[in-house]
Structures are given as C-alpha cells and as structure tokens.
Design an enzyme around this catalytic site. Structure first.
Site, PDB file in Angstrom:
ATOM      1  N   GLU A  88       8.828  -3.087   4.580  1.00 32.87           N
ATOM      2  CA  GLU A  88       8.942  -4.418   3.751  1.00 32.87           C
ATOM      3  C   GLU A  88       9.009  -5.505   4.783  1.00 32.87           C
ATOM      4  OE1 GLU A  88       8.696  -5.251   0.805  1.00 32.87           O
ATOM      5  OE2 GLU A  88       8.812  -3.147  -0.353  1.00 32.87           O
ATOM      6  N   ASP A 235      -0.781   2.543  -2.227  1.00 27.78           N
ATOM      7  CA  ASP A 235      -1.803   1.607  -2.288  1.00 27.78           C
ATOM      8  C   ASP A 235      -2.018   0.802  -0.920  1.00 27.78           C
ATOM      9  OD1 ASP A 235       0.913   0.602  -1.828  1.00 27.78           O
ATOM     10  OD2 ASP A 235       1.030  -0.542  -3.813  1.00 27.78           O
ATOM     11  N   GLU A 329       6.031  -1.843 -15.499  1.00 25.29           N
ATOM     12  CA  GLU A 329       6.258  -1.290 -14.102  1.00 25.29           C
ATOM     13  C   GLU A 329       5.493   0.200 -14.345  1.00 25.29           C
ATOM     14  OE1 GLU A 329       6.544  -2.736 -11.508  1.00 25.29           O
ATOM     15  OE2 GLU A 329       8.205  -1.767 -10.352  1.00 25.29           O
ATOM     16  N   GLU A 347       0.240  -8.432  -8.483  1.00 23.43           N
ATOM     17  CA  GLU A 347      -0.976  -7.675  -8.499  1.00 23.43           C
ATOM     18  C   GLU A 347      -1.908  -8.065  -9.294  1.00 23.43           C
ATOM     19  OE1 GLU A 347       2.158  -6.237  -7.819  1.00 23.43           O
ATOM     20  OE2 GLU A 347       1.605  -5.518  -5.723  1.00 23.43           O
TER      21      GLU A 347
HETATM   22  C1  DMJ Z   1       4.319  -6.782  -2.397  1.00 19.94           C
HETATM   23  O1  DMJ Z   1       5.399  -6.783  -1.609  1.00 19.94           O
HETATM   24  C2  DMJ Z   1       3.260  -6.261  -1.731  1.00 19.94           C
HETATM   25  O2  DMJ Z   1       1.765  -6.469  -2.610  1.00 19.94           O
HETATM   26  C3  DMJ Z   1       3.193  -4.905  -1.235  1.00 19.94           C
HETATM   27  O3  DMJ Z   1       2.042  -4.251  -0.794  1.00 19.94           O
HETATM   28  C4  DMJ Z   1       3.312  -4.041  -2.724  1.00 19.94           C
HETATM   29  N1  DMJ Z   1       3.738  -4.809  -3.619  1.00 19.94           N
HETATM   30  C5  DMJ Z   1       4.566  -5.988  -3.579  1.00 19.94           C
HETATM   31  C6  DMJ Z   1       4.638  -6.929  -4.886  1.00 19.94           C
HETATM   32  O4  DMJ Z   1       4.831  -5.993  -5.966  1.00 19.94           O
END
Ligand code: DMJ
Length: 694
Positions: A88, A235, A329, A347
């Site tokens: 993060e 992802d 979610e 997203e």
């Molecule tokens: C974001 O912080 C980024 O896109 C991350 O890759 C995963 N998703 C969150 C938001 O949903």
C-alpha cells in the site's frame, strides 16, 4: 473535503491519513479504534493528501495542487515509528509522490506554476524508497508484507519481520514505482530490487500451465495459497507485467505477461465470468464467486487488445452493479451478494474508462453516468463520500479510502473530459495501479544499470508473443456496432425477478416463469419442436440454424469409439453427460461424422429453472472440435428423448448465437462461412474455458 483529512494535523502530533466522512475529521492511526490490516495503509504521512496530488492536476485544480505540494513539502515526515504495508505504501505514497513530482516538474517547465519547486517530492520519494527496501531483505528477494518506516524489518524495535508469507500482488506490484524512482534518481537499487522479486514469482509459477497462486512464502518461495485468479491477491501482479513492458520497453515483461494471459484465458476466464482455479489442477473452478477487485481486468484486457472478453466481463459487472447499486466486495456467479461491503472501489470505473477510450461507444458514458449517480445518491455525505457497509441496506461506514480520490475521481473525470480540457496529454502517461501518472518517456530514459533479466523460456508458440494491440477494425472488421453485438449476448443476465440462469451455447437465458414447461423453455432458448407429417418432429431454432436428424449415440455417454457411427454420420447426436469430459465425447462423435451434439444432463430431474449458471467447457487442449455443441438439462433433454421414442424421424435445427452471426433475416440455412464462424466460436468457448468433468 481535502482539508478535513489534512486539518487534523493541527490537533494531533501527526497529520491525518484519511478522511472520516461521517465524523467530518481526519483519521490518525492510533487515535481511532484499530481496523486491523486496513490500517496498515496509514503511516502518519498524510496518505490522502499525497495520493490525491496528481488528481488535482488532472482536474485542472492547479492552485489547489500547488498548495497541496507545499503542504507535503513542509509537513510530511517519513521517519515515523509506524508499521505499514509495503504494497500500500508503494502504490499510494511512493506512487503519489512520483506522480506529484512529475506534475510539478511539468507545470514548472511550462512556467504555469511552481517556479519555486526543486524536486522536493522526488527527494521524499527517494527517502521513502530507502525505507521500503529493508522489506526485501529475505533470502528469496520476495518482500516482507510490512515494514516499520523508522526501524525497518529486523531491528528489535521494528515490531515486524515475523511474517512468513505475502500475497503475489504484494510482491509483484513494485516495478513501476521502483523503476520510475531509479530512472529519475539514477540509483539502480530500486529497479533491481523490484525486478528480482518479479523474477522469483516467474520462476515459482506452475511451469506446466503458467499459473501462479495467491500467497507465497517469502523465505523459500513455496506457494501457501494455491488458488489462482485475477482478483484479490494477484490482480496487479499481472497489471504490472503488462505495464512494465509499456513503460520500460523490456520484452521480458511482455513475454511473461503473455504466458500468464494465455493461462488465464484458458483456465480462469469463462466469459463473462472469471473464476479462481487451483494452480496445480486448473481444470476445476474452486469457487463460484468473484471479488470486486477483478473488475480491473477488462481494463487490462483493453490494453492487451483483447476487446471481446473485456466487453463481456464488463457487461456482466455492470449487470451486478445495476442489481446492487454498487459492486459488492464479492458476488456469486449468479450475481447474489457474497460479501456485502462496497468501500468505493474504483476498478469498475477504471475498466469503463478504458473501454470507452478503446471503443468510443457512448454506452460506456452511460455506464459512467450511472456510477456517478449512484455515488451521489447513495454514498455522498456532508463531508465527502462514505463507504457502503452493506449494499443491501445502504448503511454507511465512516471511511473514505484514499483510492477514492486517487482513482475513482480521476477515471470518472477523464471519462467525461475532452483532450483539450486537460492540462496534460493523458496519452503520454501510463496509470499505475493506484492511477498515478508516470510518463511514457521513462521508456527511453536509459535504465541506470545494465540489464540482467531472466531469460524467457521460449517455446510457447508465436501467438503469445503478441506485441501490438490490434485495432478495433482488425478485430471486428466492418462492424461498427461490435460492442453492442457482444454485449447483447450478456444483456439479459439479470431480468427483474430472474434468480436463475441457464446457459445454452454461450447464450444466457433468463427464465422468469417458474410454471414454464420444458417445451416452452426450449422455445425460449430459440428451439421449437414442430410435427413433420405423421411420424416426424422438427426442432427448429428461431435464428440461424444448423440442421440434422436426431440419433442416440452408442455408447450413450460417448466416452469410447462410437459403435453406431454409420447411423451417426451427418446427424445430430444425443449423448449423455458423465464419465468423461465433454471434449472427449465431442471428439468421438465428430470423428464418427456427427454434424453436431446435444448433451443431456445425467442428473435426474435437473432443469434450467433450478440449476445455477453452467457452462460446457473444454479440456484446455486446442484440439479441433468444430461441430456445434449444445447442453440441455435433463428435463429439457427428456423432451427430445420422448420425441425420439415416439417418432421415426426427429429433425433438429439448432439456433446459433446472434452475437457472432447477426440477426437472421431469412429462414435460409447457414452459409459455409457462417457455419465455420459458428463452429469457431464454439471451439473457442471450449478451449478458452476451464475444462469441466462432464
Ligand atoms: C487500489 O488501491 C489499487 O487499485 C490496488 O491495486 C487494489 N485496489 C485498490 C482499490 O480498490
């Protein structure tokens, strides 16, 4: 909104990281009840302020941007005794500082603003980069999931360093920010470190199928969770391989991405669904629900130039969104809520933006409008936008994650803006996973170190080395309405009151009326039984048709060589599900000369009204099954068996999929090229979906 988050600085020793939109104040870690892992994003470093810097420029809020940069430069401290998530902090804070620096430099160079700016944000970014590096001090090179900003990982004061594993995305989502930092500072260590972690993930993939798991041991590289999908946990690993190629111009990243992409499309993608599989046994979907993070995937497919599945999955997500106002979610494959929360994730808006960019279809503007309307109607509160705790009740949470301003605002604004409205040419940038802007010019900036990439294992077949995104004209020649054609096949996934879905050759049929008889159900699927004189019946499709007389396969399950091949030749074979793969049956019957196959379920009493979404899938081989295949549940199939027992001859005309053949104008049989197209579509469905034990 911004000042609410930032304003708490005056009240506490540290600036707030996020806005609490119901309480109208900033969230300072340690000053509020702990929320567990979610709080690992908060490092007392003004998270939202930094994460929003380049959004302000995109929105043309240049005074506010200059003010925000000043605040960051004056007030943000990184030497905090706080344990933060490496992932993060990298995507939101390092990415935010880099995006902010690039915007500040650009505005300064254009003499528009910030003449005082001397790269202070880049200095902060470099400082942060060095604070993240201790996390990579493992024998494997995979990072610890958390790091103490002041004490690193292994020091006695760090309160971290006992973790054994991390998620794939956590280890594999560094290269864009770290490489940008290296290229901007000319210090090689960041790009080298991120690349090494990617090398390990690549090396640890399941070699037979190129899938990766969700959680990996950071010391020995063993997989801890072996489920493989495109959502939570994995992802952005895929996203960064693709984008690393675009940003850095290194073929290795593209080759790896393409190898994974082939695996995803073969095993995980069951358009419009994306279902996790076991990385060692990918022929079986291991769950029937999807998480909301995978909504980024259609956007990535647009970058890859693979528009058709992108349109299909996006349409499915839109249907779920329409049903629940927001994307929950997690949701099941029949689109019921699985996890009810919606923390304002961006997203779906991101994919909508990319699809609009690629297709210019105003439909995606409508989708964007519906996102904006839902946000205004159901999430907007006095001090910002509140996360939804339960999409079924609409109850709010006192939470507005920084990605809402970093990503959601940016993508929605960009969706509705013209190029001339923006203070920068957006096509000169790539979006990080947090939607921070990195200039494509970094691709030509010399990497500060000699390359030392792991060589790609050749032999995957030329098709996976795709290097360019085909244009929509190449993909869908002379079909200006291709997006609608593709979507229409997925439009009726959800009808008011429809709980169940049936799938028939890739077309989904809403079956609302529980009193519907099997014959009517067949009709609804585009099939009608017609009496033909005294002793025969015709099953006719309402659209284009593939014709054949019905014959029972012998053996009925068609798992071995077909003994009645003389009878089967040129006919439509009926075969029962079970004992072997659909693909095996199909090949046996194709070899026997059947013109098509109708499979009938072996579960006594099954019918499409009661069964959940089901898709016939192949065994993953590219074997050349070209005949049309249909699956019917037992009750619907019984109609055909009854007809066959009562009539000497039962002719079958199968409906074909309007999405690839267009609407029927006449009752004429299909031309050879249409038949070929239909067969190709069916074969594609077979080989791109995860195989299923029939
Ligand atoms: C974001 O912080 C980024 O896109 C991350 O890759 C995963 N998703 C969150 C938001 O949903």
């Amino acid at each position: 909104m911004f000042d609410h988050a930032y304003g708490s600085y005056m009240k506490h020793a540290y600036p707030a990281d996020e806005l609490m939109p119901l309480s109208c104040r900033g969230r300072v870690r340690g000053m509020e009840p702990s929320r567990g892992d979610v709080d690992d994003a908060l490092g007392k470093f003004s998270l939202t302020l930094i994460d929003t810097l380049d959004t302000l420029v995109v929105l043309n809020k240049l005074d506010e941007f200059e003010d925000a940069v000043r605040k960051v430069v004056l007030d943000v401290r990184l030497d905090n005794d706080v344990v933060v998530s490496v992932f993060e902090t990298n995507i939101r804070v390092l990415g935010g500082l880099l995006g902010g620096h690039i915007m500040a430099d650009m505005l300064k160079a254009q003499s528009v603003r910030l003449q005082w700016y001397k790269g202070e944000l880049l200095h902060l970014a470099r400082d942060l980069g060095y604070r993240l590096l201790p996390a990579f001090n493992t024998t494997s090179g995979l990072p610890y999931p958390r790091v103490n900003l002041r004490y690193g990982v292994l020091s006695p004061n760090s309160r971290t360093g006992t973790e054994l594993d991390t998620c794939t995305a956590c280890a594999g989502t560094m290269i864009l920010e770290f490489a940008a930092l290296s290229r901007l500072t000319q210090e090689t260590v960041f790009e080298d470190t991120a690349r090494r972690a990617l090398d390990v993930l690549w090396e640890k993939r399941q070699k037979g199928n190129d899938l990766v798991g969700t959680v990996i041991n950071i010391h020995n590289g063993d997989w801890v969770r072996r489920d493989s999908g495109v959502g939570a946990g994995i992802d952005s690993y895929y996203e960064y391989l693709m984008k690393a190629y675009i940003l850095l111009g290194d073929d290795t990243y593209l080759e790896r991405f393409n190898a994974h992409y082939v695996a995803i499309m073969k095993y995980i993608s069951q358009p419009p669904l994306l279902l996790n599989v076991h990385m060692h046994n990918p022929t079986i979907s291991i769950r029937s629900w999807m998480d909301s993070l995978l909504a980024f995937f259609p956007g990535l497919q647009v970058l890859r130039g693979d528009l058709k599945p992108a349109i299909e999955t996006h349409e499915m997500l839109y249907q779920v969104t329409k049903q629940h106002k927001f994307l929950p979610e997690a949701f099941t494959s029949d689109f019921a809520v699985y996890w009810a929360q919606h923390p304002l994730r961006p997203e779906f808006a991101e994919s909508t933006y990319f699809l609009y960019k690629a297709t210019r279809d105003p439909y995606y503007l409508q989708v964007g409008k519906s996102i904006v309307e839902s946000l205004n109607e159901y999430a907007r509160v006095a001090c910002g936008f509140a996360a939804v705790q339960d999409v079924r009740t609409g109850r709010h949470e006192d939470r507005m994650d920084s990605f809402f301003l970093a990503e959601m605002f940016k993508y929605l604004y960009l969706l509705f803006s013209e190029k001339r409205d923006l203070p920068l040419d957006i096509d000169d940038y790539i979006f990080t996973t947090e939607a921070h802007l990195l200039p494509l010019s970094l691709a030509t900036a010399r990497p500060p170190c000699p390359r030392n990439m792991t060589m790609f294992r050749r032999g995957h077949g030329e098709e996976i080395f795709t290097r360019s995104c085909p244009s929509t004209q190449t993909l869908f020649p002379n079909n200006p309405t291709f997006t609608r054609t593709i979507r229409d096949a997925h439009k009726q996934l959800l009808q008011p009151g429809a709980e169940r879905l049936a799938l028939f050759r890739g077309i989904e049929f809403p079956l609302h009326d529980t009193r519907m008889e099997p014959l009517e159900i067949l009709k609804n699927m585009g099939l009608t039984l017609l009496p033909l004189g005294d002793r025969s019946v015709q099953l006719t499709g309402i659209r284009h048709k593939v014709k054949g007389s019905l014959v029972l396969s012998e053996p009925y399950q068609a798992c071995a060589a077909i003994s009645n091949w003389k009878e089967v030749q040129g006919k439509m074979a009926l075969a029962q599900r079970g004992e072997c793969m659909f693909a095996t049956k199909a090949r046996n019957l194709q070899e026997a000369g059947a013109s098509g196959v109708i499979f009938i379920d072996n579960a006594e009493g099954s019918c499409s009204e009661e069964m959940v979404l089901f898709q016939m899938v192949g065994d993953g081989s590219t074997g050349n099954i070209v005949i049309p295949l249909v699956f019917l549940f037992q009750k619907e199939g019984q109609v055909l068996l009854d007809a066959l027992s009562q009539h000497r001859n039962v002719d079958v005309l199968l409906a074909t999929k309007p999405m690839f053949l267009g609407e029927e104008k006449t009752d004429q049989p299909l031309s050879a090229s249409q038949l070929h197209e239909a067969a190709t579509e069916i074969r594609t469905t077979m080989v791109t979906s995860a195989p299923d034990q029939a």
